[in-house]
Each structure stands twice: as structure tokens, then as C-alpha cells.
Write a protein that holds these residues in place. Structure first.
Motif, PDB file in Angstrom:
ATOM      1  N   PRO A  26      30.967  39.545  40.737  1.00 16.64           N
ATOM      2  CA  PRO A  26      30.576  40.362  41.889  1.00 16.64           C
ATOM      3  C   PRO A  26      31.123  39.809  43.201  1.00 16.64           C
ATOM      4  O   PRO A  26      31.172  40.514  44.205  1.00 16.64           O
ATOM      5  CB  PRO A  26      29.048  40.314  41.864  1.00 16.64           C
ATOM      6  N   ASN A  27      31.579  38.560  43.197  1.00 22.49           N
ATOM      7  CA  ASN A  27      32.106  37.933  44.405  1.00 22.49           C
ATOM      8  C   ASN A  27      33.625  38.037  44.518  1.00 22.49           C
ATOM      9  O   ASN A  27      34.200  37.557  45.490  1.00 22.49           O
ATOM     10  CB  ASN A  27      31.667  36.470  44.480  1.00 22.49           C
ATOM     11  N   ASP A  28      34.277  38.667  43.524  1.00 20.64           N
ATOM     12  CA  ASP A  28      35.719  38.885  43.616  1.00 20.64           C
ATOM     13  C   ASP A  28      36.006  39.849  44.753  1.00 20.64           C
ATOM     14  O   ASP A  28      35.196  40.734  45.065  1.00 20.64           O
ATOM     15  CB  ASP A  28      36.276  39.457  42.313  1.00 20.64           C
ATOM     16  N   SER A  29      37.164  39.685  45.359  1.00 16.33           N
ATOM     17  CA  SER A  29      37.535  40.585  46.449  1.00 16.33           C
ATOM     18  C   SER A  29      37.955  41.939  45.887  1.00 16.33           C
ATOM     19  O   SER A  29      38.420  42.044  44.751  1.00 16.33           O
ATOM     20  CB  SER A  29      38.678  39.993  47.265  1.00 16.33           C
ATOM     21  N   LEU A  30      37.791  42.947  46.698  1.00 11.79           N
ATOM     22  CA  LEU A  30      38.201  44.295  46.329  1.00 11.79           C
ATOM     23  C   LEU A  30      39.699  44.330  46.039  1.00 11.79           C
ATOM     24  O   LEU A  30      40.148  44.957  45.082  1.00 11.79           O
ATOM     25  CB  LEU A  30      37.845  45.262  47.462  1.00 11.79           C
ATOM     26  N   THR A  31      40.467  43.607  46.828  1.00 11.46           N
ATOM     27  CA  THR A  31      41.910  43.571  46.656  1.00 11.46           C
ATOM     28  C   THR A  31      42.300  42.999  45.294  1.00 11.46           C
ATOM     29  O   THR A  31      43.173  43.534  44.618  1.00 11.46           O
ATOM     30  CB  THR A  31      42.569  42.731  47.781  1.00 11.46           C
ATOM     31  N   SER A  32      41.645  41.921  44.870  1.00 13.18           N
ATOM     32  CA  SER A  32      41.992  41.315  43.586  1.00 13.18           C
ATOM     33  C   SER A  32      41.647  42.244  42.422  1.00 13.18           C
ATOM     34  O   SER A  32      42.363  42.286  41.426  1.00 13.18           O
ATOM     35  CB  SER A  32      41.316  39.952  43.421  1.00 13.18           C
ATOM     36  N   VAL A  33      40.571  43.007  42.552  1.00 10.06           N
ATOM     37  CA  VAL A  33      40.198  43.941  41.491  1.00 10.06           C
ATOM     38  C   VAL A  33      41.178  45.115  41.443  1.00 10.06           C
ATOM     39  O   VAL A  33      41.552  45.576  40.367  1.00 10.06           O
ATOM     40  CB  VAL A  33      38.743  44.424  41.667  1.00 10.06           C
ATOM     41  N   ILE A  34      41.613  45.568  42.598  1.00  8.33           N
ATOM     42  CA  ILE A  34      42.622  46.633  42.621  1.00  8.33           C
ATOM     43  C   ILE A  34      43.887  46.148  41.917  1.00  8.33           C
ATOM     44  O   ILE A  34      44.491  46.882  41.132  1.00  8.33           O
ATOM     45  CB  ILE A  34      42.916  47.085  44.066  1.00  8.33           C
ATOM     46  N   GLU A  35      44.267  44.894  42.147  1.00  6.76           N
ATOM     47  CA  GLU A  35      45.431  44.335  41.469  1.00  6.76           C
ATOM     48  C   GLU A  35      45.234  44.327  39.956  1.00  6.76           C
ATOM     49  O   GLU A  35      46.160  44.610  39.201  1.00  6.76           O
ATOM     50  CB  GLU A  35      45.724  42.924  41.972  1.00  6.76           C
ATOM     51  N   LEU A  36      44.023  43.995  39.496  1.00 10.61           N
ATOM     52  CA  LEU A  36      43.743  44.023  38.059  1.00 10.61           C
ATOM     53  C   LEU A  36      43.904  45.432  37.492  1.00 10.61           C
ATOM     54  O   LEU A  36      44.471  45.613  36.409  1.00 10.61           O
ATOM     55  CB  LEU A  36      42.331  43.510  37.768  1.00 10.61           C
ATOM     56  N   PHE A  37      43.391  46.413  38.215  1.00 17.47           N
ATOM     57  CA  PHE A  37      43.540  47.796  37.749  1.00 17.47           C
ATOM     58  C   PHE A  37      45.009  48.206  37.697  1.00 17.47           C
ATOM     59  O   PHE A  37      45.415  48.949  36.808  1.00 17.47           O
ATOM     60  CB  PHE A  37      42.746  48.762  38.629  1.00 17.47           C
ATOM     61  N   LEU A  38      45.805  47.731  38.628  1.00 21.29           N
ATOM     62  CA  LEU A  38      47.220  48.070  38.640  1.00 21.29           C
ATOM     63  C   LEU A  38      47.988  47.387  37.511  1.00 21.29           C
ATOM     64  O   LEU A  38      48.949  47.942  36.991  1.00 21.29           O
ATOM     65  CB  LEU A  38      47.845  47.711  39.989  1.00 21.29           C
TER      66      LEU A  38
END
Length: 152
Positions: free
Chosen positions: A104-116
Motif C-alpha cells: 500500500p506504500n508503493d508509489s502510484l508511478t511504480s504501480v503504473i510501470e508494473l501494469f505497463l
């Protein structure tokens, strides 16, 4: 559940540069559905279809996450049942057990990168070994449309 998510390149540099409000915790769905390990694959497939979900965590009788069942996993059952005439079994035979999770503490940007980088449509959000929410591509896409360009 162990976090099997591979390291995201540059993830550490986002940690300090992203505003506190742009963490996964702010965007995850906390009222999420889980699938019982005792459900048959047919019951679980119907549940995903009826709730318009692309997947959900599979939990044991104690509420611990033991896997993840996606639409793709359900398609495997459909193929097996039609082609090989397999009878329906429990979700544990079809679910993924090597699950990529996020904090839950991961940044939004890093999660978007995972989705990409991956084909997944949804990730379980895990804290201290327990699933506390989910985050989907659709949820992020809807949420970031409300953000100012300079806020993240």
C-alpha cells in the motif's frame, strides 16, 4: 503471502519525489471480493462475471491469501472442460499461486510501470502478509484523470 513483485527500475527514486497522497493506499479498493478455496471453478467464474471482475484473491478458511483467480485462469477451465471433457473442480486447481502483489506504500508511478510491463489487470495489495485491498488498471486510469499534471 510473500511479495513476488520484481523490483521496479527506479522505484527508490520515486519514493521521495511522490507526494504522500499518490501512494497505492489512496487508490486501492478496500471493499474487495475474495474467492473461497472451496468454490468450484464454475461458481468462481460466475462470481467474476456477475461482479464484472477481471480477477480476485483466493483465500483459505482463515482469510489468508493462497492464490489469485483471473479470467484467464477461468478460460483455461473452459478449454479443459470442452476439449478434454474435464469435470469442474475447485479453484485451487486453476488459480495462480505465484502471485505478484504490491504494498500500500508503493508509489502510484511504480504501480503504473508494473501494469505497463505485465499483462495483469489487477494486483492484490498486501500488508504484513494479509490482503488489504486490490488495485486495477481501470481504477488507476479513472483516478489519475482527476490529478493535476504537476501533482505526481
Amino acid at each position: 503471502m510473500v511479495n513476488y513483485t520484481p523490483a521496479v527500475m527506479g522505484k527508490e527514486e520515486y519514493k521521495d519525489s511522490v507526494a504522500p497522497g499518490n501512494k497505492v493506499r489512496e487508490y486501492m479498493v478496500e471493499n474487495f471480493e475474495t474467492i473461497s478455496e472451496k468454490l468450484t471453478i464454475l461458481e468462481a467464474s460466475e462470481m467474476l462475471l456477475n461482479l464484472d471482475l477481471s480477477g480476485a484473491p483466493v483465500v483459505d478458511k482463515h482469510g489468508n491469501m493462497i492464490g489469485f483467480l483471473s479470467e484467464k485462469d477461468c478460460l483455461k477451465f473452459v478449454l479443459d472442460s470442452k476439449y478434454y471433457n474435464h469435470a469442474p473442480s475447485t479453484v485451487t486447481h486453476y488459480m495462480s499461486t505465484q502471485v505478484m502483489t504490491i504494498s500500500p506504500n508503493d508509489s502510484l508511478t511504480s504501480v503504473i510501470e508494473l501494469f505497463l510491463r505485465n499483462s495483469f489487470q489487477i494486483y492484490p495489495v498486501v500488508e504484513e502478509g494479509r490482503v488489504i485491498g486490490t488495485i486495477s488498471r481501470q481504477k488507476i486510469l479513472k483516478s489519475i484523470s482527476d490529478l493535476d499534471e504537476t501533482s505526481w
